[in-house]
Scaffold this active site. Structure first.
Site, mmCIF file in Angstrom:
data_model
loop_
_atom_site.group_PDB
_atom_site.id
_atom_site.type_symbol
_atom_site.label_atom_id
_atom_site.label_comp_id
_atom_site.label_asym_id
_atom_site.label_seq_id
_atom_site.Cartn_x
_atom_site.Cartn_y
_atom_site.Cartn_z
ATOM 1 N N CYS A 2 0.830 -1.194 0.000
ATOM 2 C CA CYS A 2 0.000 0.000 0.000
ATOM 3 C C CYS A 2 0.871 1.254 0.000
ATOM 4 O O CYS A 2 1.921 1.290 0.628
ATOM 5 C CB CYS A 2 -0.939 0.087 1.196
ATOM 6 S SG CYS A 2 -2.068 -1.277 1.329
ATOM 7 N N ARG A 27 3.865 -0.247 -4.832
ATOM 8 C CA ARG A 27 3.585 -0.736 -3.480
ATOM 9 C C ARG A 27 2.253 -1.490 -3.399
ATOM 10 O O ARG A 27 1.930 -2.059 -2.357
ATOM 11 C CB ARG A 27 3.551 0.436 -2.490
ATOM 12 C CG ARG A 27 4.830 1.226 -2.440
ATOM 13 C CD ARG A 27 4.717 2.354 -1.446
ATOM 14 N NE ARG A 27 4.596 1.852 -0.092
ATOM 15 C CZ ARG A 27 5.602 1.533 0.681
ATOM 16 N NH1 ARG A 27 6.825 1.679 0.243
ATOM 17 N NH2 ARG A 27 5.413 1.078 1.888
ATOM 18 N N TRP A 76 -2.694 -2.757 -1.622
ATOM 19 C CA TRP A 76 -2.318 -4.170 -1.753
ATOM 20 C C TRP A 76 -3.100 -4.868 -0.660
ATOM 21 O O TRP A 76 -2.806 -4.715 0.523
ATOM 22 C CB TRP A 76 -0.814 -4.334 -1.548
ATOM 23 C CG TRP A 76 -0.328 -5.713 -1.844
ATOM 24 C CD1 TRP A 76 0.088 -6.190 -3.061
ATOM 25 C CD2 TRP A 76 -0.184 -6.802 -0.930
ATOM 26 N NE1 TRP A 76 0.460 -7.506 -2.956
ATOM 27 C CE2 TRP A 76 0.310 -7.913 -1.664
ATOM 28 C CE3 TRP A 76 -0.435 -6.966 0.444
ATOM 29 C CZ2 TRP A 76 0.562 -9.154 -1.076
ATOM 30 C CZ3 TRP A 76 -0.184 -8.207 1.020
ATOM 31 C CH2 TRP A 76 0.307 -9.279 0.262
ATOM 32 N N ASN A 112 -1.544 2.366 5.643
ATOM 33 C CA ASN A 112 -0.653 1.319 5.138
ATOM 34 C C ASN A 112 -0.158 0.543 6.346
ATOM 35 O O ASN A 112 0.402 1.138 7.265
ATOM 36 C CB ASN A 112 0.533 1.970 4.391
ATOM 37 C CG ASN A 112 1.656 0.984 4.134
ATOM 38 O OD1 ASN A 112 1.415 -0.201 3.933
ATOM 39 N ND2 ASN A 112 2.880 1.475 4.149
ATOM 40 N N GLY A 113 -0.350 -0.780 6.336
ATOM 41 C CA GLY A 113 0.093 -1.597 7.466
ATOM 42 C C GLY A 113 -0.985 -2.599 7.828
ATOM 43 O O GLY A 113 -1.904 -2.849 7.047
ATOM 44 N N GLU A 495 18.300 -17.060 -7.151
ATOM 45 C CA GLU A 495 17.875 -15.748 -7.627
ATOM 46 C C GLU A 495 17.343 -15.831 -9.059
ATOM 47 O O GLU A 495 16.333 -15.207 -9.392
ATOM 48 C CB GLU A 495 19.051 -14.748 -7.521
ATOM 49 C CG GLU A 495 18.740 -13.335 -7.971
ATOM 50 C CD GLU A 495 17.602 -12.651 -7.217
ATOM 51 O OE1 GLU A 495 17.086 -13.203 -6.232
ATOM 52 O OE2 GLU A 495 17.204 -11.550 -7.652
ATOM 53 N N LYS A 499 13.590 -14.659 -10.149
ATOM 54 C CA LYS A 499 13.366 -13.652 -11.192
ATOM 55 C C LYS A 499 12.417 -14.205 -12.244
ATOM 56 O O LYS A 499 11.541 -13.506 -12.737
ATOM 57 C CB LYS A 499 14.674 -13.240 -11.876
ATOM 58 C CG LYS A 499 15.592 -12.350 -11.076
ATOM 59 C CD LYS A 499 15.083 -10.937 -10.862
ATOM 60 C CE LYS A 499 14.252 -10.808 -9.620
ATOM 61 N NZ LYS A 499 14.815 -10.589 -8.358
ATOM 62 N N GLU A 502 8.611 -14.841 -10.577
ATOM 63 C CA GLU A 502 7.809 -13.724 -10.056
ATOM 64 C C GLU A 502 7.273 -12.821 -11.154
ATOM 65 O O GLU A 502 6.242 -12.181 -10.971
ATOM 66 C CB GLU A 502 8.560 -12.914 -8.982
ATOM 67 C CG GLU A 502 9.719 -12.086 -9.439
ATOM 68 C CD GLU A 502 10.352 -11.291 -8.296
ATOM 69 O OE1 GLU A 502 9.649 -10.894 -7.364
ATOM 70 O OE2 GLU A 502 11.579 -11.075 -8.359
ATOM 71 N N HIS A 518 17.374 -36.864 -5.151
ATOM 72 C CA HIS A 518 16.640 -37.221 -3.919
ATOM 73 C C HIS A 518 15.148 -36.929 -4.043
ATOM 74 O O HIS A 518 14.461 -36.836 -3.033
ATOM 75 C CB HIS A 518 17.266 -36.498 -2.733
ATOM 76 C CG HIS A 518 18.693 -36.911 -2.530
ATOM 77 N ND1 HIS A 518 19.046 -38.107 -1.938
ATOM 78 C CD2 HIS A 518 19.853 -36.318 -2.906
ATOM 79 C CE1 HIS A 518 20.358 -38.223 -1.931
ATOM 80 N NE2 HIS A 518 20.869 -37.145 -2.520
ATOM 81 N N LYS A 617 6.212 -4.107 -3.837
ATOM 82 C CA LYS A 617 7.648 -3.877 -3.757
ATOM 83 C C LYS A 617 8.174 -4.061 -2.342
ATOM 84 O O LYS A 617 9.190 -4.683 -2.116
ATOM 85 C CB LYS A 617 7.962 -2.461 -4.260
ATOM 86 C CG LYS A 617 9.441 -2.088 -4.216
ATOM 87 C CD LYS A 617 10.201 -2.806 -5.288
ATOM 88 C CE LYS A 617 11.680 -2.495 -5.266
ATOM 89 N NZ LYS A 617 12.434 -3.516 -5.994
#
Ligand code: M6R
Length: 622
Positions: A2, A27, A76, A112-113, A495, A499, A502, A518, A617
């Site tokens: 947010c 955000r 968000w 926001n939170g 990584e 990338k 996502e 395994h 983000k």
């Protein structure tokens, strides 16, 4: 998670608020809303679901909303689905339909939170006759402020500080009160909020880019502090409602750094900014042939006394920790553990004063990383933050701060911040090795020299981007991709896989190559893409063997290795080479083709590269 904005001044507020929200859309982008007041008139609320342009269209880019004081929000979703009724702003009164229109309410706010005890507070407010129209925790907090405001007949600041004492969780709040036209009231705990001032105007925002066009003079409102904001003037208060003085800071960023600069996406621009991000970060740490952490207050004595390092982070920052683990152990002979912040905070890992806990975070606001930092401090460890955003919560609370100089990163998928973190950790490893007597003066100088070549070598990798773009068009319909490697190559694989998944939404996994047998190898079918990272000479043959085991079960292979290892072409279908460097530092080069692969695959699939679905983000909720 947010983004919130606020403006009060002489200009029409809505276009300024929309512009600010556009800079914060990274955000969250489930829905957005504005509340604007025209003088003494009641606040007008407008909301829209989906991306911000829906709200902009609805308000004729803000022009249809008169008034010079307002607040805005891009969401968000945490509590309640992404619908009109759950979109912010929220109001203290009852509201029908979607919640848009003129509001009679005394209080209107954006948040926001996460308010953790919202259910209990809602119960209390229901007893007092409040009704609720949304599923959000924000509506509860706005109504709680209203409750105290009326019950005790106190001013907005006192009503807010009483609320702050009562709620648990995290918040950056911006509120307008019917009786106080032209003013915005704010409060903050564990969620970012800055307040900027100019001659006859004040601005509130979750992040600097939202207000950079208007002012560079900002206040970082502290944790558990409240603010009263009027045009060109801000007053701050502690939890008791007593006024406190905060220093005014000057933002030194280049405003162009937060723009796309001719690139199609922020992510591509940020990938190309990596040579500069790495060089700037390195130059801030290496002075006159020596690494210096003096700005961070990290002396050689402190480094020498460390007996154990715990690296704590989330997502890509955790991958930096995974890479740094191999380098630190190998170069500095110091034991390293790498922990996910969300796990670390709930474990009982014994820490002592000689344990150095390193928290890595681009935003410096990731809720789990911040909580982990606090746990580490409570347990008596020394803490070092490796952070990109100046003045962020993690930077403020750590004992020592090492800033990466990547500049503002807008794309949700991190690239340049990752690379800046990596180089900072490499510099730390080299310094630790030297200070602790593991490497000679000569080796130290050699390694620093090699580190200084990394920015140019990244540029060389970027020059090969068309090959990656071509390859991504071949894999655009892949269902599963496996990234494998051993040692540092495993960290790089982690990584690369993140990338890919996502932003392309293709299922991908990273495995330590030796683990395939395994279990995971049963997933390999005809044409499953397996990407082997092969930069560590000691482990090269072993990973190639693992790739061959996949090939004999039908896999299609891509190899990522360093120049000179041409023999790999006998075994794989497509090869990408990066320049040779000291193998400890190769992650900085090898990650770049994998970033480009994720990027171009997402573009080929026609997806929103910079704002992938369901993500934000900075993850300021647990
Ligand atoms: O701001 P932080 O570095 O603390 O963020 C950590 C993760 O949320 C972040 O790296 C995330 O995994 C990115 N989407 C990765 O591209």
């Amino acid at each position: 998670m947010c983004g919130i904005v606020g403006y009060t001044g002489n200009e029409q507020a809505a276009p300024i608020l929309l512009e600010g929200l556009a800079k914060l859309e990274y955000r969250g982008y489930d829905s957005a809303g504005l509340a604007v007041r025209d003088g003494e008139k009641l606040a007008e609320v407008v909301k829209a679901t989906g991306k911000l342009y829906h709200l902009a269209d609805k308000t004729d880019q803000g022009r249809a909303l008169p008034g010079t004081c307002g607040i805005g929000h891009t969401r968000w979703a945490t509590h309640g689905d992404p619908s009109m009724v759950n979109a912010h702003p929220h109001v203290s009164g009852n509201c029908s339909g979607s919640g848009s229109g003129q509001v009679e309410s005394d209080v209107v706010g954006v948040h926001n939170g996460i308010i953790e005890n919202f259910a209990e507070l809602k119960e209390k407010l229901l007893h007092h006759g409040y009704e609720f129209y949304s599923d959000t925790d924000t509506e509860v907090v706005v109504k709680l402020v209203d409750y105290y405001y009326k019950k005790y007949k106190i001013g907005p600041v006192d009503a807010i500080t009483r609320t702050m004492v009562r709620v648990r969780g995290s918040y950056a709040l911006a509120l307008m009160f019917k009786d106080f036209p032209g003013e915005i009231f704010a409060a903050r705990k564990d969620s970012p909020l800055i307040i900027g001032t100019a001659k006859d105007a004040s601005y509130l925002a979750s992040d600097v880019p939202a207000i950079l066009k208007y002012t560079r003079s900002v206040y970082y409102i502290g944790n558990l502090q409240a603010a009263r904001v009027s045009p060109g003037q801000v007053k701050f208060y502690d939890l008791n409602g007593d006024e406190v003085t905060l220093p005014l800071s000057e933002i030194t960023w280049d405003a162009a750094a937060a723009e796309k600069d001719g690139y199609e996406h922020f992510m591509l621009k940020e990938i190309h900014e990596q040579p500069a991000a790495v060089r700037d970060t390195l130059n801030s740490l290496v002075k006159e042939g020596r690494v210096s952490f003096s700005d961070a207050g990290l002396t050689d004595e402190i480094i020498r006394a460390v007996t154990q390092i715990d690296i704590v982070a989330c997502g890509s920052a955790w991958h930096v920790g995974m890479a740094a683990q191999y380098v630190l152990e190998d170069l500095a002979c110091v034991p390293v553990r790498v922990e996910l912040a969300s796990e670390f905070r709930y474990r009982s890992i014994p820490l002592g004063e000689h344990t150095l806990v390193i928290v890595i975070s681009q935003s410096g606001e990731t809720a789990d990383s911040l909580a982990a930092l606090r746990v580490a401090k409570e347990r008596g460890a020394k803490t070092l933050a490796v952070v990109n955003v100046i003045g962020s919560s993690i930077a403020r609370e750590a004992d020592h701060v090492l800033y990466t100089l990547a500049g503002p990163e807008i794309a949700v998928a991190t690239t340049k911040a990752y690379s800046a973190q990596l180089i900072a950790m490499d510099a730390l490893a080299v310094q630790m090795a030297f200070v602790r007597g593991v490497i000679s003066q000569e080796k130290y100088a050699q390694m620093l020299e090699e580190l200084s070549t990394i920015p140019d070598k990244i540029k060389r990798v970027l020059e090969e981007k068309e090959r990656i773009q071509w390859f991504s068009s071949k894999i655009v319909n892949a269902h599963d991709i496996f990234f494998i490697g051993r040692g540092l190559d495993y960290a790089i694989s982690l990584e690369g896989s993140l990338k890919m998944k996502e932003i392309s939404y293709i299922h991908s996994e990273a495995y330590a190559a030796g683990e395939l047998k395994h279990g995971t190898i049963s997933l390999i079918e005809n044409n499953t893409l397996v990407i082997g990272v092969l930069t560590q000479s000691r482990l090269f043959e072993k990973t190639v063997s693992n790739m061959m085991e996949c090939k004999s079960r039908g896999a299609y292979l891509m190899g990522l290795t360093t120049n000179g290892n041409f023999s790999v072409e006998d075994s794989v279908d497509f090869t990408v080479y990066v320049p040779k460097t000291d193998e400890h530092f190769v992650a900085s080069l090898a990650v770049v083709p994998l970033q480009l692969l994720g990027y171009y695959t997402s573009v080929s699939r026609g997806l929103d590269v910079d704002k992938p679905r369901n993500l934000a983000k900075s993850v300021t909720v647990e």
